[in-house]
Each structure stands twice: as C-alpha cells, then as structure tokens.
Scaffold this active site. Structure first.
Site, PDB file in Angstrom:
ATOM      1  N   GLU A 218       0.821  -1.222   0.000  1.00 20.65           N
ATOM      2  CA  GLU A 218       0.000   0.000   0.000  1.00 20.65           C
ATOM      3  C   GLU A 218       0.853   1.270   0.000  1.00 20.65           C
ATOM      4  OE1 GLU A 218      -2.644   0.461   3.370  1.00 20.65           O
ATOM      5  OE2 GLU A 218      -3.645   2.185   2.481  1.00 20.65           O
TER       6      GLU A 218
ATOM      7  N   LYS B 135      -2.334  -2.071  -3.264  1.00 25.97           N
ATOM      8  CA  LYS B 135      -3.398  -1.238  -2.690  1.00 25.97           C
ATOM      9  C   LYS B 135      -3.024   0.235  -2.876  1.00 25.97           C
ATOM     10  CE  LYS B 135      -5.838  -0.294   1.648  1.00 25.97           C
ATOM     11  NZ  LYS B 135      -6.517  -0.908   2.788  1.00 25.97           N
TER      12      LYS B 135
END
Ligand code: 13P
Length: 340
Positions: free
Chosen positions: A177, A219
């Site tokens: 992420e 992500k």
C-alpha cells in the site's frame, strides 16, 4: 515459500467480485474516530465495535478478506468465540496490518517513512500461526512544495519491498500500500505524475527484492485532485486518469489492485470504482477491487454511536456499503442503490 499457495490466496482475495474490508485502524486512529462521535475510547468499546463488524450477517457475500490490527486479531466475541473463527466461518480470509506506523523522516521536513521492519520476520510467523493469510503495510507520500523527494519515495518503496518479501517467505500474501495522500491543493495531474513515479519505484524495488508478483495485491490511491484544489474532477476524469496510471506502471502478473478510499465519501469511492470497471473492465489485466476502511465503515460507525441498541442498524449500514462496492466491481453500481 509455497508459491502456489500465495497465488491461490491472492486470487481468492479478489475473486467473485468481492473486496477487502480494512478494519485495521491502530488504537490511536480508532480512538480519534470514536472521540469525534463521543464514543468512549476504551478497549471494550473497540472490541464491541469490531464484534459488530465481524458478526454482520451476510458480510461474506461481499467481503473476501478483513484486515485486522494486533489488538483485534487477539479479541473475541462476548461469548468467547475468537474473531478469527467468526471470520473464517463466514468465508472471510483474515489479514493483519504489520507496519508500526508512518513516522517523520529524518532530514525530510513534511515527509514520512513507514517503520516496522525490525523483528518483522518473527511477528509474521506468529500471525501466520494464528491463522492470518495476508498482511498489509502502508507507506504515505505527501504532495506539497518540493515534495515528495526522490529519497522519500525510494526509502518507502524499499521498505514495502522488504516487507513483501518477508511476508511471502512465511506464506502471507503482502498487500502493498503506497498511498499518495489527498491532503493539499495539488491538481489531479500532479497526483497522476506522483502516483506513477511512486508505483514505478515500488515495482522496481519489488522486483529487486524478488517478490513474486502473482502472489501479492497492490493497494494504491485513486488519482484525485487534492482536497483543497479549486479544480475538482468528475468521476470520469478520476476513472480515466487512475486506469491510465495503473496501465503504465503495474505489471500484468499482479492479480489484483484493491484501492484504499483515503477520505473519499462512500458514495464517491463506489461511483469511481464502478466507472473504472464499467469503462475498462475487458481491457484490464488485473481485477480492480476495493480495500476500504472509512468508505465502508463510516456510516456504520455513525449509526452505532457506541450503543448496543444501534448494533443491527449499524450492521445494515455496513452491509449496504459492502454491497454497493461489490456492485461497483461489476460496473453495476448506481445512485439508486444508496436508497435501498
Ligand atoms: P481508508 O479506506 O479509510 O483510506 O483506509 C484504508 C487503509 O487501510 C488505510 O491504510
């Protein structure tokens, strides 16, 4: 490393038009959200809120995996059933946030570096033993005057890649992420350029640390103008620019991309994801899914307000957002769904 197991888990996390529910707020973050609604900031209130989430009837129809926090993965329902069992019984794969937070980066005013690599191998082994099958690490990149610096982007990308390699070693699918924040007055175009720079650096580092791309999930943020930018963007502009950036930077070997919501409203996050899938689905090499925290949870938290009597209504609100996002994966979300 059992590559096939990693590949199977990564595929399962984005299968069947489902997505991830991020419920991995650290205690300080959870407390901040509780404080805004005058909910007591106690272990028990946090446990009760997480029980509400994991016991939501039908959640597994829309949610493939739930990201937990260290406190939460060890918690139980009031009747003593571990949350891990509740989730797996509902067909939801448990995951765990393993970074220890974004800290001020030395000699880089206004920039952050995510910590948590020390001792990570042992922590990952424990979480795997407990039943987690994937993990998450969040890096944050700020757009501002002269930032992000190359060194901040590279240091965060390097940490993400080292975390991802350690995850795969133990059998956990890494959710990688790198979040370009919405804070600031930057334009959509500035966000696009920065997002591409960050993703290029992340995949360079992932390759250099020998991370199996088929066994991970990315992500990222959507490409958005800053919150205080006078020129806001249409749903179409966001969808087009986000997909363009991902096309340019994310290898086709990656099975899924699950967006963070980053402070967008639930409705906008669903509408933007929907448009991406509607317009581009047949031309995308990866699944475009969701891994939202606020954009799924916020209405439920506001409905609950810390009161037992509101639990069922809050669960309905949670399921409603989860359903909207599952529909958005199929390109079948519309504003009418918000009224049901
Ligand atoms: P938001 O969807 O609220 O941005 O949270 C996603 C997340 O997991 C942040 O790390």
């Amino acid at each position: 490393m059992n590559a096939q197991k990693l590949i199977d888990t990564a595929k399962a996390l984005v299968a069947d038009n489902k997505g991830l529910l991020a419920m991995d707020e650290s205690n300080p973050t959870c407390n901040k959200r509780f404080a805004k609604l005058n909910i007591p900031q106690t272990v028990d209130a946090r446990r009760a809120y997480r029980e509400l989430i994991v016991t939501t009837p039908g959640l597994g129809e829309c949610i493939s995996g739930a990201i937990l926090y260290d406190e939460t993965i060890r918690q139980e329902k009031k009747d003593g059933t571990p949350f891990l069992k509740v989730l797996t019984d509902a067909g939801i794969i448990p995951g765990i946030k393993v970074d220890t937070g974004a800290k001020d980066m030395a000699a880089h005013p206004g920039e952050k570096i995510t910590e948590g690599l020390d001792g990570l191998r042992d922590r990952l082994a424990e979480y795997y033993q407990m039943g987690a099958r994937f993990a998450k690490w969040r890096a944050v990149i700020t757009i501002g005057d002269g930032i992000p610096s190359r060194s901040c982007v590279e240091a965060n990308a390097h940490a993400l890649a080292r975390y991802a390699a350690l995850c795969q070693e133990v059998g956990l699918v890494p959710i990688v992420e790198p979040e370009v924040l919405m804070d600031g007055n930057h334009t959509l175009e500035q966000c696009r350029v920065t997002t591409e720079e960050v993703l290029r650096s992340v995949f360079n580092q992932l390759n250099s640390q020998r991370v199996l791309l088929e066994g991970m999930i990315l992500k990222p943020n959507m490409v958005l103008p800053g919150l205080t930018c006078p020129m806001q963007a249409s749903v179409d502009e966001v969808a087009n620019n986000t997909v363009k950036s991902l096309w340019r930077t994310v290898p086709a070997a990656v099975p899924g991309i699950a967006f963070l919501s980053g402070g967008q409203s639930g409705e906008l996050a669903s509408a933007r994801l929907n448009t991406m899938n509607l317009r581009f689905n047949s031309r995308l090499p990866w699944a475009l899914a969701f891994s939202f925290a606020r954009a799924i949870q916020q209405p439920a938290l506001e409905t609950w307000q810390g009161k037992e009597a509101n639990v069922q209504a809050a669960q309905r609100a949670l399921l409603q957002r989860a359903r909207c996002n599952r529909a958005a994966r199929r390109g079948e979300y519309n504003a009418e769904m918000e009224k049901t």
